[in-house]
Scaffold this motif. Sequence first.
Motif, PDB file in Angstrom:
ATOM      1  N   TYR A 184       0.843  -1.189   0.000  1.00  0.00           N
ATOM      2  CA  TYR A 184       0.000   0.000   0.000  1.00  0.00           C
ATOM      3  C   TYR A 184       0.879   1.239   0.000  1.00  0.00           C
ATOM      4  N   VAL A 185       0.337   2.285  -0.582  1.00  0.00           N
ATOM      5  CA  VAL A 185       0.985   3.597  -0.531  1.00  0.00           C
ATOM      6  C   VAL A 185       0.149   4.454   0.397  1.00  0.00           C
ATOM      7  N   CYS A 186       0.804   5.151   1.317  1.00  0.00           N
ATOM      8  CA  CYS A 186       0.072   5.926   2.320  1.00  0.00           C
ATOM      9  C   CYS A 186       0.678   7.315   2.438  1.00  0.00           C
ATOM     10  N   GLU A 187      -0.185   8.283   2.624  1.00  0.00           N
ATOM     11  CA  GLU A 187       0.280   9.667   2.774  1.00  0.00           C
ATOM     12  C   GLU A 187      -0.225  10.226   4.095  1.00  0.00           C
ATOM     13  N   ILE A 188       0.657  10.928   4.777  1.00  0.00           N
ATOM     14  CA  ILE A 188       0.302  11.583   6.043  1.00  0.00           C
ATOM     15  C   ILE A 188       0.237  13.083   5.764  1.00  0.00           C
ATOM     16  N   ALA A 189      -0.862  13.697   6.153  1.00  0.00           N
ATOM     17  CA  ALA A 189      -1.071  15.118   5.857  1.00  0.00           C
ATOM     18  C   ALA A 189      -0.014  15.971   6.559  1.00  0.00           C
ATOM     19  N   PRO A 190       0.270  17.178   6.028  1.00  0.00           N
ATOM     20  CA  PRO A 190       1.199  18.083   6.715  1.00  0.00           C
ATOM     21  C   PRO A 190       0.798  18.242   8.181  1.00  0.00           C
ATOM     22  N   GLY A 191       1.776  18.062   9.068  1.00  0.00           N
ATOM     23  CA  GLY A 191       1.499  18.192  10.505  1.00  0.00           C
ATOM     24  C   GLY A 191       0.676  17.047  11.078  1.00  0.00           C
ATOM     25  N   GLY A 192       0.398  16.031  10.274  1.00  0.00           N
ATOM     26  CA  GLY A 192      -0.507  14.958  10.705  1.00  0.00           C
ATOM     27  C   GLY A 192       0.223  13.727  11.210  1.00  0.00           C
ATOM     28  N   LYS A 193      -0.568  12.752  11.623  1.00  0.00           N
ATOM     29  CA  LYS A 193      -0.009  11.475  12.099  1.00  0.00           C
ATOM     30  C   LYS A 193      -1.003  10.369  11.802  1.00  0.00           C
ATOM     31  N   LEU A 194      -0.522   9.136  11.791  1.00  0.00           N
ATOM     32  CA  LEU A 194      -1.398   7.985  11.599  1.00  0.00           C
ATOM     33  C   LEU A 194      -1.817   7.433  12.958  1.00  0.00           C
ATOM     34  N   THR A 195      -2.835   6.582  12.933  1.00  0.00           N
ATOM     35  CA  THR A 195      -3.292   5.912  14.153  1.00  0.00           C
ATOM     36  C   THR A 195      -2.259   4.855  14.542  1.00  0.00           C
ATOM     37  N   PRO A 196      -1.979   4.689  15.840  1.00  0.00           N
ATOM     38  CA  PRO A 196      -1.060   3.605  16.233  1.00  0.00           C
ATOM     39  C   PRO A 196      -1.607   2.254  15.811  1.00  0.00           C
ATOM     40  N   GLN A 197      -0.717   1.344  15.471  1.00  0.00           N
ATOM     41  CA  GLN A 197      -1.131   0.004  15.053  1.00  0.00           C
ATOM     42  C   GLN A 197      -0.071  -1.010  15.495  1.00  0.00           C
ATOM     43  N   ARG A 198      -0.520  -2.228  15.797  1.00  0.00           N
ATOM     44  CA  ARG A 198       0.411  -3.349  15.977  1.00  0.00           C
ATOM     45  C   ARG A 198      -0.062  -4.458  15.058  1.00  0.00           C
ATOM     46  N   GLN A 199       0.831  -5.334  14.655  1.00  0.00           N
ATOM     47  CA  GLN A 199       0.478  -6.306  13.619  1.00  0.00           C
ATOM     48  C   GLN A 199       1.370  -7.540  13.707  1.00  0.00           C
ATOM     49  N   LEU A 200       0.756  -8.713  13.539  1.00  0.00           N
ATOM     50  CA  LEU A 200       1.494  -9.977  13.651  1.00  0.00           C
ATOM     51  C   LEU A 200       2.142 -10.351  12.321  1.00  0.00           C
ATOM     52  N   TYR A 201       2.804  -9.382  11.718  1.00  0.00           N
ATOM     53  CA  TYR A 201       3.563  -9.651  10.494  1.00  0.00           C
ATOM     54  C   TYR A 201       4.621  -8.562  10.349  1.00  0.00           C
ATOM     55  N   ASP A 202       5.654  -8.865   9.569  1.00  0.00           N
ATOM     56  CA  ASP A 202       6.720  -7.891   9.328  1.00  0.00           C
ATOM     57  C   ASP A 202       6.331  -6.983   8.172  1.00  0.00           C
ATOM     58  N   GLU A 203       6.655  -5.720   8.304  1.00  0.00           N
ATOM     59  CA  GLU A 203       6.376  -4.769   7.224  1.00  0.00           C
ATOM     60  C   GLU A 203       7.631  -3.970   6.906  1.00  0.00           C
ATOM     61  N   MET A 204       7.931  -3.864   5.610  1.00  0.00           N
ATOM     62  CA  MET A 204       9.044  -3.036   5.156  1.00  0.00           C
ATOM     63  C   MET A 204       8.471  -1.726   4.622  1.00  0.00           C
ATOM     64  N   VAL A 205       9.188  -0.651   4.906  1.00  0.00           N
ATOM     65  CA  VAL A 205       8.723   0.681   4.501  1.00  0.00           C
ATOM     66  C   VAL A 205       9.815   1.388   3.706  1.00  0.00           C
ATOM     67  N   LEU A 206       9.425   1.994   2.596  1.00  0.00           N
ATOM     68  CA  LEU A 206      10.296   2.919   1.871  1.00  0.00           C
ATOM     69  C   LEU A 206       9.611   4.282   1.869  1.00  0.00           C
ATOM     70  N   VAL A 207      10.322   5.305   2.327  1.00  0.00           N
ATOM     71  CA  VAL A 207       9.742   6.653   2.315  1.00  0.00           C
ATOM     72  C   VAL A 207       9.905   7.228   0.912  1.00  0.00           C
ATOM     73  N   LEU A 208       8.784   7.633   0.317  1.00  0.00           N
ATOM     74  CA  LEU A 208       8.798   8.134  -1.061  1.00  0.00           C
ATOM     75  C   LEU A 208       8.981   9.643  -1.122  1.00  0.00           C
ATOM     76  N   ASP A 209       8.351  10.347  -0.187  1.00  0.00           N
ATOM     77  CA  ASP A 209       8.412  11.812  -0.200  1.00  0.00           C
ATOM     78  C   ASP A 209       8.257  12.351   1.218  1.00  0.00           C
ATOM     79  N   GLY A 210       8.876  13.493   1.439  1.00  0.00           N
ATOM     80  CA  GLY A 210       8.684  14.186   2.717  1.00  0.00           C
ATOM     81  C   GLY A 210       9.624  13.696   3.795  1.00  0.00           C
ATOM     82  N   ARG A 211       9.306  14.098   5.029  1.00  0.00           N
ATOM     83  CA  ARG A 211      10.121  13.690   6.182  1.00  0.00           C
ATOM     84  C   ARG A 211       9.208  13.539   7.391  1.00  0.00           C
TER      85      ARG A 211
END
Length: 369
Positions: free
Chosen positions: A73-100
Amino acid sequence: MAKDAIVSSEMAKKFATEKDTPYQRWVREQGLDIISAHFVPNLRTVDLKPWAQRGGKAVFINHEASRTSNDCYVCEIAPGGKLTPQRQLYDEMVLVLDGRGSTTVWNDAGQRITFEWKAGAIFAIPLNCWHQHFNGSGQQPARYVGVSYLPSVLNLYDDVDFVFGTKYDFKNRFNGEPDYFSSKAEVEGFLSRTNFVPDAVALPLITAKERGAGGGHIRFNMARGAMASHISQFPVGTYKKAHHHGPGAHVIVLSGEGYSLMWPDGEEPKRYEWQPGTLIVPPNAWFHQHFNAGATPARYLAFKNWSPRNSQGVPMSWISRRLGGYQIDYADESKLVRDMFSEALSRHGLEPRMQDAYAKELETLPPLK
Ligand SMILES: [Fe+2]
């Protein structure tokens, strides 16, 4: 089975109820679009929709073969925003595409770490840790792509609350180590044990001739997880050898310009042009081959979790077809491949720089059986 092997709709109907899976039902419940494609020209510009469950905007990317093994999935976080906390029984790899931004990771024992990232960073979410992503900019959105083996887990347990709500700390994966997300790395062979790469585009690589044409390579095992990842780079005027493997390898172009050929065994190759941000997910057992057709080195990242190996532990996709492996030697490729490459390079006034690679291959090429 490499071809599509389409049967009559009458026969397909008999298997229709088995086609739907717990993972696919979960994806539908998220209310997002699904890009059902094995080629996405640019992850940075794909359209996203609000994702109530996570608090950002997102889109799923999966196709017939990959959705049985990997979630993307591709996900975007709004300026000044944050995502909901999550825990998950699987490994996830992340590549940051844009922003910081930054990510906070914590466990039930109360151990908590925050680290910062920017475009080009790669990291893994330690198994079942709580985590929360924050955009560090008040002006720009932050966008990332996440790849995991969620379908395998959700299809196995068929219980969303279990997969996303089990209270258990895997202490061997994350135990609050203060330098957990530092950029330190232990390199052994091609494998780098690290949990964070700050800039995948600039990371120094290790020389690898086995996949062709003097390319650089590095493999990662992040967060001691079961997701594999690697970066490959190939110089100007060169291309990789064609190979195939199982479904679910997500290839993301990090730099350079070029194209890939993909084809099921016995069919004509199709050509896909790429640029930084392109995603290619070769369908199960389709041959694929990557070409640097530009004036700079080209580099890509691959996320995957399954790789068939021989009895020595070598990936079958690195072994010559002449030995029974899944890689086509340069000596065995069709003339069309070389002609197309010469033509593509000529647009930049360049010529193929493959003679050394062809000659070197002949030194160790297994005889044709
Ligand atoms: Fe591959």
